[in-house]
Scaffold this motif. Structure first.
Motif, short mmCIF file in Angstrom:
data_model
loop_
_atom_site.label_atom_id
_atom_site.label_comp_id
_atom_site.label_asym_id
_atom_site.label_seq_id
_atom_site.Cartn_x
_atom_site.Cartn_y
_atom_site.Cartn_z
N GLU A 141 45.28 -27.65 15.67
CA GLU A 141 45.57 -27.29 17.19
C GLU A 141 46.96 -26.50 16.96
O GLU A 141 47.85 -27.00 16.91
CB GLU A 141 45.86 -28.10 18.42
N PRO A 142 46.82 -25.02 16.97
CA PRO A 142 48.07 -24.28 16.79
C PRO A 142 48.94 -24.32 17.99
O PRO A 142 50.11 -24.00 17.94
CB PRO A 142 47.33 -22.85 16.79
N PHE A 143 48.53 -24.52 19.42
CA PHE A 143 49.46 -24.43 20.24
C PHE A 143 50.93 -25.25 20.19
O PHE A 143 51.78 -24.43 20.44
CB PHE A 143 48.68 -24.91 21.63
N TYR A 144 50.54 -26.53 19.81
CA TYR A 144 51.76 -27.39 19.80
C TYR A 144 52.60 -26.81 18.56
O TYR A 144 53.78 -26.95 18.77
CB TYR A 144 51.46 -28.72 19.67
N ILE A 145 52.23 -26.19 17.73
CA ILE A 145 52.68 -25.97 16.56
C ILE A 145 53.65 -24.72 16.85
O ILE A 145 54.90 -24.55 16.47
CB ILE A 145 51.78 -25.60 15.40
N ASP A 146 53.08 -23.63 17.51
CA ASP A 146 53.82 -22.51 17.91
C ASP A 146 54.80 -22.80 19.18
O ASP A 146 55.94 -22.13 19.26
CB ASP A 146 52.69 -21.55 18.29
N GLN A 147 54.50 -23.70 19.93
CA GLN A 147 55.53 -24.09 21.05
C GLN A 147 56.78 -24.73 20.40
O GLN A 147 57.87 -24.33 20.70
CB GLN A 147 54.55 -25.11 21.88
N LEU A 148 56.35 -25.49 19.28
CA LEU A 148 57.77 -26.01 18.87
C LEU A 148 58.46 -25.27 18.16
O LEU A 148 59.76 -25.24 17.96
CB LEU A 148 57.22 -27.39 17.92
N THR A 149 57.53 -24.37 17.29
CA THR A 149 58.38 -23.51 16.44
C THR A 149 59.32 -22.62 17.28
O THR A 149 60.61 -22.14 16.92
CB THR A 149 57.44 -22.77 15.56
N ALA A 150 58.73 -21.97 18.34
CA ALA A 150 59.42 -20.92 19.18
C ALA A 150 60.55 -21.66 19.81
O ALA A 150 61.63 -21.18 20.24
CB ALA A 150 58.64 -20.47 20.49
N TYR A 151 60.35 -23.08 20.32
CA TYR A 151 61.59 -23.81 21.03
C TYR A 151 62.71 -23.94 19.92
O TYR A 151 64.02 -23.86 20.47
CB TYR A 151 60.93 -25.37 21.52
N ILE A 152 62.58 -24.39 18.68
CA ILE A 152 63.53 -24.35 17.85
C ILE A 152 64.24 -23.08 17.37
O ILE A 152 65.46 -23.04 17.44
CB ILE A 152 62.88 -24.78 16.44
N GLU A 153 63.37 -21.95 17.39
CA GLU A 153 63.97 -20.66 17.34
C GLU A 153 65.15 -20.33 18.29
O GLU A 153 66.25 -19.77 18.21
CB GLU A 153 62.89 -19.42 17.25
N GLN A 154 64.63 -20.77 19.53
CA GLN A 154 65.31 -20.33 20.94
C GLN A 154 66.60 -21.21 21.06
O GLN A 154 67.58 -20.83 21.60
CB GLN A 154 64.60 -20.40 21.98
N ASN A 155 66.61 -22.56 20.33
CA ASN A 155 67.54 -23.48 20.78
C ASN A 155 68.76 -23.69 19.55
O ASN A 155 69.72 -24.33 19.60
CB ASN A 155 67.06 -24.76 21.43
N ALA A 156 68.23 -23.67 18.16
CA ALA A 156 68.86 -24.06 17.25
C ALA A 156 70.09 -23.33 16.61
O ALA A 156 71.27 -24.01 16.44
CB ALA A 156 68.06 -24.10 15.81
N LEU A 157 70.30 -22.21 17.14
CA LEU A 157 71.64 -21.33 17.00
C LEU A 157 71.86 -20.68 17.96
O LEU A 157 71.28 -20.15 18.86
CB LEU A 157 71.08 -20.33 15.69
N ASP A 158 73.29 -20.37 18.03
CA ASP A 158 73.84 -19.68 19.19
C ASP A 158 73.45 -18.09 18.89
O ASP A 158 73.39 -17.71 17.71
CB ASP A 158 75.28 -19.67 19.18
#
Length: 334
Positions: free
Chosen positions: A25-42
């Protein structure tokens, strides 16, 4: 870790050196990837400390070399490997697990596939400290309405059971497609409001009166006129109502009516769970089971299979002949 646990950790700025996100199921994988991208770094350090690559363009050695760099002007660097299923040998990342850097957040986005749990790579991923191994499992069709209700709630709204069932019937089990439609829907609705079938018709374009869900109800209650009108609507709009989709849904509906006969002596909660239904719909199946005895359902199932074969060109020169559907409706109701 669950999807929710990973999201909560990220919200609290708790990061791990490796996130291996995989599954059918790609949905959760893409959601988590995007969320990490948005929040990991300033945002101020992303230009220096964020690398996004695609599996088809790199080798495992390239990924490891990126992951072993040190961050500039920040505590972490972020390395994201999208479409990692296109890497020729995903197992080539295994050496990095033996000596990962705490200053790197490596996200591996590995979609549409399972990992072989017998191989050393999976065992290393599952046993290595500070590695988040997340499997995104594809949902069964009967779980989709529940997922829709849960997702709508997380977005700050409610949805009535008929509306969630209607969305499920028409959008299938592609969670990304459903989520995109829900986002478009809620733009037009006040926060906290309950989504209804009227909203779905108005903002998504699925008719509340002429759809497979209403077609099933018309057959279940033996409403001859309504069933015939809906079948005619399907014939007039074949792109929105392909014959093969209709036969699959009719098969699933009458299979549940058949199973209701076997389960009717149990309590309502158990029956709903076995059929994969919201309890709201149990009376519909109870009524249908009263209208269709077991032997009649067996005959109907055989007729539906015949229509399904014809829709695929077996025993018919025209696989898109809706006259066969109207003939099936007549046979079911008489």
């Amino acid at each position: 870790m669950t999807f929710e646990q990973i999201i909560n950790d990220i919200k609290n700025k708790i990061f791990f050196p490796v996130y291996f996100l995989y599954g059918e199921e790609p949905f959760y994988i893409d959601q988590l990837t995007a969320y990490i991208e948005q929040n990991a770094l300033d945002e101020s350090v992303r230009e220096f400390n964020q690398s996004i690559v695609y599996g088809r363009d790199v080798t495992p050695k390239d990924v490891i070399d990126l992951a072993r760099r040190f961050p500039m002007m920040g505590n972490y660097q972020l390395v994201v490997v999208k479409e990692a299923q296109d890497l020729k040998t995903i197992e080539g990342l295994e050496p990095y697990l033996d000596s990962y850097l705490d200053t790197t957040i490596l996200v591996v986005n590995y979609k549409y596939k399972k990992l072989d749990k017998r191989k050393s790579f999976y065992k290393k991923l599952s046993k290595t400290k500070n590695v988040v191994l997340f499997e995104s499992v594809r949902l069964y069709d009967n779980k989709i309405p529940e997922w829709i209700e849960k997702t709508v709630h997380l977005l700050g709204y409610k949805i009535d059971p008929v509306a969630s069932e209607l969305l499920s019937e028409y959008l299938g089990n592609d969670l990304s497609t459903i989520y995109n439609e829900l986002e478009k829907l809620i733009i037009n609705i006040k926060a906290g409001q309950t989504v209804t079938v009227d909203d779905i018709e108005r903002y998504i374009g699925i008719s509340k009166d002429f759809n497979v869900f209403e077609f099933q109800n018309a057959l279940g209650t033996k409403n001859v006129l309504k069933a015939q009108r809906i079948a005619q609507h399907f014939e007039a709009n074949p792109k929105e109502h392909p014959l093969q989709m209709i036969t699959i849904m009719l098969h699933n509906y009458f299979m549940k009516v058949f199973l209701y006969h076997q389960l009717k002596n149990r309590n309502s909660k158990e029956i709903a769970a076995e059929l994969g239904l919201h309890p709201y719909f149990l009376n519909d199946y109870k009524r249908a089971s009263a209208n269709y005895p077991v032997q009649k359902i067996k005959t109907i199932m055989s007729q539906i299979r015949t229509l399904d074969l014809k829709s695929k060109g077996v025993g018919s020169t025209d696989g898109k002949n809706y006259g066969d559907l109207k003939e099936l409706v007549f046979k079911i109701l008489h």
